[in-house]
Design a protein around this motif. Structure first.
Motif, PDB file in Angstrom:
ATOM      1  N   MET A   1      30.854  -6.571 -29.610  1.00 47.69           N
ATOM      2  CA  MET A   1      30.420  -7.222 -30.851  1.00 47.69           C
ATOM      3  C   MET A   1      29.174  -6.519 -31.389  1.00 47.69           C
ATOM      4  SD  MET A   1      28.498  -9.793 -32.475  1.00 47.69           S
ATOM      5  CE  MET A   1      27.642 -10.624 -31.132  1.00 47.69           C
TER       6      MET A   1
ATOM      7  N   ILE B   1      25.897  -6.076 -33.819  1.00 53.73           N
ATOM      8  CA  ILE B   1      24.872  -6.788 -34.580  1.00 53.73           C
ATOM      9  C   ILE B   1      24.036  -5.750 -35.312  1.00 53.73           C
ATOM     10  CG2 ILE B   1      22.865  -8.329 -34.455  1.00 53.73           C
ATOM     11  CD1 ILE B   1      24.019  -9.559 -31.958  1.00 53.73           C
TER      12      ILE B   1
ATOM     13  N   ILE C   1      26.489 -16.897 -44.846  1.00 54.64           N
ATOM     14  CA  ILE C   1      25.553 -18.018 -44.954  1.00 54.64           C
ATOM     15  C   ILE C   1      24.381 -17.533 -45.793  1.00 54.64           C
ATOM     16  CG2 ILE C   1      24.052 -19.599 -43.678  1.00 54.64           C
ATOM     17  CD1 ILE C   1      25.991 -19.065 -41.242  1.00 54.64           C
TER      18      ILE C   1
ATOM     19  N   GLY D   1      40.497 -14.387 -34.074  1.00 53.44           N
ATOM     20  CA  GLY D   1      39.296 -15.193 -34.238  1.00 53.44           C
ATOM     21  C   GLY D   1      38.070 -14.634 -33.530  1.00 53.44           C
ATOM     22  N   GLN D   2      38.212 -13.470 -32.878  1.00 52.96           N
ATOM     23  CA  GLN D   2      37.071 -12.886 -32.163  1.00 52.96           C
ATOM     24  C   GLN D   2      36.000 -12.444 -33.167  1.00 52.96           C
ATOM     25  OE1 GLN D   2      37.283 -12.355 -28.411  1.00 52.96           O
ATOM     26  NE2 GLN D   2      38.701 -13.959 -29.040  1.00 52.96           N
ATOM     27  N   LEU D   3      34.753 -12.706 -32.805  1.00 55.49           N
ATOM     28  CA  LEU D   3      33.634 -12.255 -33.632  1.00 55.49           C
ATOM     29  C   LEU D   3      33.494 -10.740 -33.484  1.00 55.49           C
ATOM     30  CD1 LEU D   3      31.105 -12.966 -35.336  1.00 55.49           C
ATOM     31  CD2 LEU D   3      29.887 -13.337 -33.193  1.00 55.49           C
TER      32      LEU D   3
ATOM     33  N   ILE E   1      27.926  -9.273 -36.638  1.00 59.19           N
ATOM     34  CA  ILE E   1      26.973 -10.109 -37.373  1.00 59.19           C
ATOM     35  C   ILE E   1      26.086  -9.161 -38.162  1.00 59.19           C
ATOM     36  CG2 ILE E   1      25.103 -11.796 -37.203  1.00 59.19           C
ATOM     37  CD1 ILE E   1      26.219 -12.693 -34.528  1.00 59.19           C
TER      38      ILE E   1
ATOM     39  N   ILE F   1      19.195 -14.365 -29.514  1.00 56.69           N
ATOM     40  CA  ILE F   1      20.653 -14.321 -29.367  1.00 56.69           C
ATOM     41  C   ILE F   1      20.971 -14.563 -27.895  1.00 56.69           C
ATOM     42  CG2 ILE F   1      22.738 -12.915 -29.601  1.00 56.69           C
ATOM     43  CD1 ILE F   1      21.392 -11.380 -31.823  1.00 56.69           C
TER      44      ILE F   1
ATOM     45  N   ASN G   1      37.431 -20.567 -29.505  1.00 54.02           N
ATOM     46  CA  ASN G   1      36.263 -19.709 -29.519  1.00 54.02           C
ATOM     47  C   ASN G   1      35.252 -20.337 -30.464  1.00 54.02           C
ATOM     48  OD1 ASN G   1      34.564 -17.468 -29.269  1.00 54.02           O
ATOM     49  ND2 ASN G   1      36.261 -16.027 -29.381  1.00 54.02           N
TER      50      ASN G   1
ATOM     51  N   LEU H   1      30.824 -20.180 -32.062  1.00 55.16           N
ATOM     52  CA  LEU H   1      29.398 -19.883 -31.925  1.00 55.16           C
ATOM     53  C   LEU H   1      28.611 -20.907 -32.734  1.00 55.16           C
ATOM     54  CD1 LEU H   1      28.273 -16.901 -34.153  1.00 55.16           C
ATOM     55  CD2 LEU H   1      30.555 -17.847 -34.270  1.00 55.16           C
TER      56      LEU H   1
ATOM     57  N   GLN I   1      24.736 -21.575 -34.730  1.00 58.30           N
ATOM     58  CA  GLN I   1      23.560 -20.907 -35.254  1.00 58.30           C
ATOM     59  C   GLN I   1      22.525 -21.941 -35.660  1.00 58.30           C
ATOM     60  OE1 GLN I   1      25.295 -17.357 -37.733  1.00 58.30           O
ATOM     61  NE2 GLN I   1      26.807 -18.930 -37.342  1.00 58.30           N
TER      62      GLN I   1
ATOM     63  N   ILE J   1      21.187 -17.438 -32.491  1.00 58.46           N
ATOM     64  CA  ILE J   1      22.653 -17.403 -32.488  1.00 58.46           C
ATOM     65  C   ILE J   1      23.092 -17.662 -31.049  1.00 58.46           C
ATOM     66  CG2 ILE J   1      24.715 -16.014 -32.928  1.00 58.46           C
ATOM     67  CD1 ILE J   1      23.107 -14.354 -34.890  1.00 58.46           C
TER      68      ILE J   1
ATOM     69  N   LEU K   1      26.089 -17.532 -28.752  1.00 56.64           N
ATOM     70  CA  LEU K   1      27.457 -17.010 -28.661  1.00 56.64           C
ATOM     71  C   LEU K   1      28.136 -17.692 -27.466  1.00 56.64           C
ATOM     72  CD1 LEU K   1      26.434 -13.287 -29.241  1.00 56.64           C
ATOM     73  CD2 LEU K   1      27.616 -14.771 -30.878  1.00 56.64           C
TER      74      LEU K   1
END
Lengths: 312, 312
Positions: free
Chosen positions: A1, A3, A66, A93-95, A98, B3, B82, B84, B86, B98, B100
């Motif tokens: 993932m 960032i 957001i 649906g996996q992140l 960010i 995080i 799944n 997350l 925030q 965040i 996770l």
């Protein structure tokens, strides 16, 4: 993932074909390929938060943005607007990423939409870009639109003279020639490509000030209250473009002109159609107007572009 | 900005007074201190995404939770659910953390709500906890509820015998004594504290199986379709508790019993009221039922608790 912070995103932006990416996004949007649920909203004592999300059907990602506005933040030395975008895989649906862009990508995608409008609708041989307003969009529109029309002369007008002078100083630092207009009327007289970027709730540009052969992109109004262009001007235009016909019926310049019975929605074309058909100015003397209220597909495309650039 | 990944969150959980934190959250909710806008929803070909967000007025954070369910994921070796969370500052909109957690905190806050119900409503001297179902909640409820009622004997029933045996193996690995019930009726006969954790859409527990002096917490049903308890059983109960009266009128066991005219909403108390008043079982022989459908204040409180624990 992955960032990425704002600094990393800034360094990736020049590597991305933002114009091409957003053009494709607008086309997908106009062809009904997007899933965009209603915006989520959280209203707090000192600020407001908006959650915008959606995807282009059968593409790789869905994006959740957001964005917040806290208007007392400048007193604390913080930016009033802030935000982040998140990319998730549509299949699982996996992140995936960010993007801690702090609202930058929203500003950039709005400016790039202005450049897309200029690409299709600006008159030939623009010798000056008229910019109304002196804020973030006024700067970014100058940067992105100038790269498309090949003109680095800006004519600017703003309500606050101190801000106008600061705008001139900053843009000249970026290599622009910046002329300060005494009035909006003078700016309109001298500019065949005009971009309005203010949060005005009263029309700033009168219909009679606009000469044949002018294109205007109105960026400032994205609500039911805000208005920068006289509705008579929209009635007089030869071509009216909305980023989203559905949204512009309720928000922005077109909504004002439509609710006042100055135009019919059938007269309005959607930006994605203009791009798909390679439409442009039918006649040199036409007056064309693009009304940008901001659509989620812009967020989706710019987030995806930054992700792909970061992946190399 | 902090995080935390799932492993870090798992290691912080034992440091947090989750029971106390969620109790306070339920009280705040019942006292009308929460701002919880409607849930955002994105429906995709292979899965669905929910965005739940809100805050307790005048506290430090607002929380945005993104939770997804992609039901073909197990074929790819991925968890189907799944998520997350925030945390943002209510005063400035700045992103504070965040988490996770991949959905873990949602599972935990649901189990902790079960423990809160047991704390106020379980009979004295529970000698066995009856658990219906064998999934994640069946395990977590055993862990969190046992810590409250001081009983480590579980009586379990599940539809799938292989899953029941696997459940027994796993819980015995955690030091529980696990007895397998032959039927739901047998489990009800032998258990004075029962937790239902299945996604059933047909009642599993009949009214006549429940003996006086029993408390049931129903965790499984959180939609208009799902139902674990016979509506006659709710009609027979001496005390009915909803985590949210507003939500339970439309979802879960109470909604089914209400729409079938078996109960009136005036007979239902809210968990936050029970906690605030220190209410418990009025009579040893009472039958009490708590219906948990899940409320955003649980997400807000558990996210805040993990953040504060990470800050030391």
């Amino acid at each position: 993932m992955l960032i990425l912070n704002r600094t990393q995103i800034v360094s990736l932006l020049p590597q991305v074909d933002l114009i091409g990416s957003l053009e494709q996004g607008f086309v997908d949007y106009s062809q009904g390929k997007c899933i965009v649920p209603p915006v989520g909203e959280l209203l707090l004592e000192r600020g407001e938060v908006h959650i915008k999300y959606g995807c282009i059907r059968d593409e790789r990602f869905y994006v959740i943005k957001i964005a917040s506005g806290f208007y007392q933040n400048p007193q604390l030395g913080l930016a009033s607007s802030n935000g982040l975008m998140q990319l998730f895989e549509q299949k699982t649906g996996q992140l995936a990423a960010i993007l801690l862009d702090e609202g930058l990508l929203t500003d950039v995608r709005t400016a790039v939409a202005g450049a897309v409008c200029a690409k299709y609708l600006a008159p030939k041989d623009v010798d000056c870009i008229g910019i109304i307003g002196t804020g973030t969009q006024a700067k970014l529109q100058a940067e992105y639109v100038s790269s498309i029309v090949g003109c680095r002369t800006i004519r600017v007008w703003g309500r606050n003279q101190q801000n106008v002078v600061e705008y001139q100083r900053q843009l000249e630092g970026l290599g622009f020639c910046v002329l300060i207009a005494d009035s909006v009327q003078q700016l309109c007289h001298d500019s065949r490509l005009i971009i309005t970027t203010t949060p005005s709730s009263e029309p700033i540009i009168k219909a009679e000030w606009i000469k044949p052969g002018t294109h205007i992109t109105a960026v400032g109004s994205d609500t039911t209250e805000k208005q920068e262009l006289d509705s008579q001007l929209l009635a007089k235009a030869d071509l009216l473009i909305a980023d989203s016909k559905e949204q512009c019926q309720h928000r922005g310049e077109i909504a004002k002109a439509f609710s006042g019975n100055h135009i019919r929605m059938e007269e309005v074309s959607e930006l994605g159609e203009v791009i798909a058909k390679g439409m442009g100015r039918a006649e040199d003397e036409h007056i064309t107007i693009a009304d940008l209220t901001g659509v989620a597909v812009q967020d989706i495309k710019i987030a995806e572009s930054i992700f792909l650039a970061a992946q190399g």
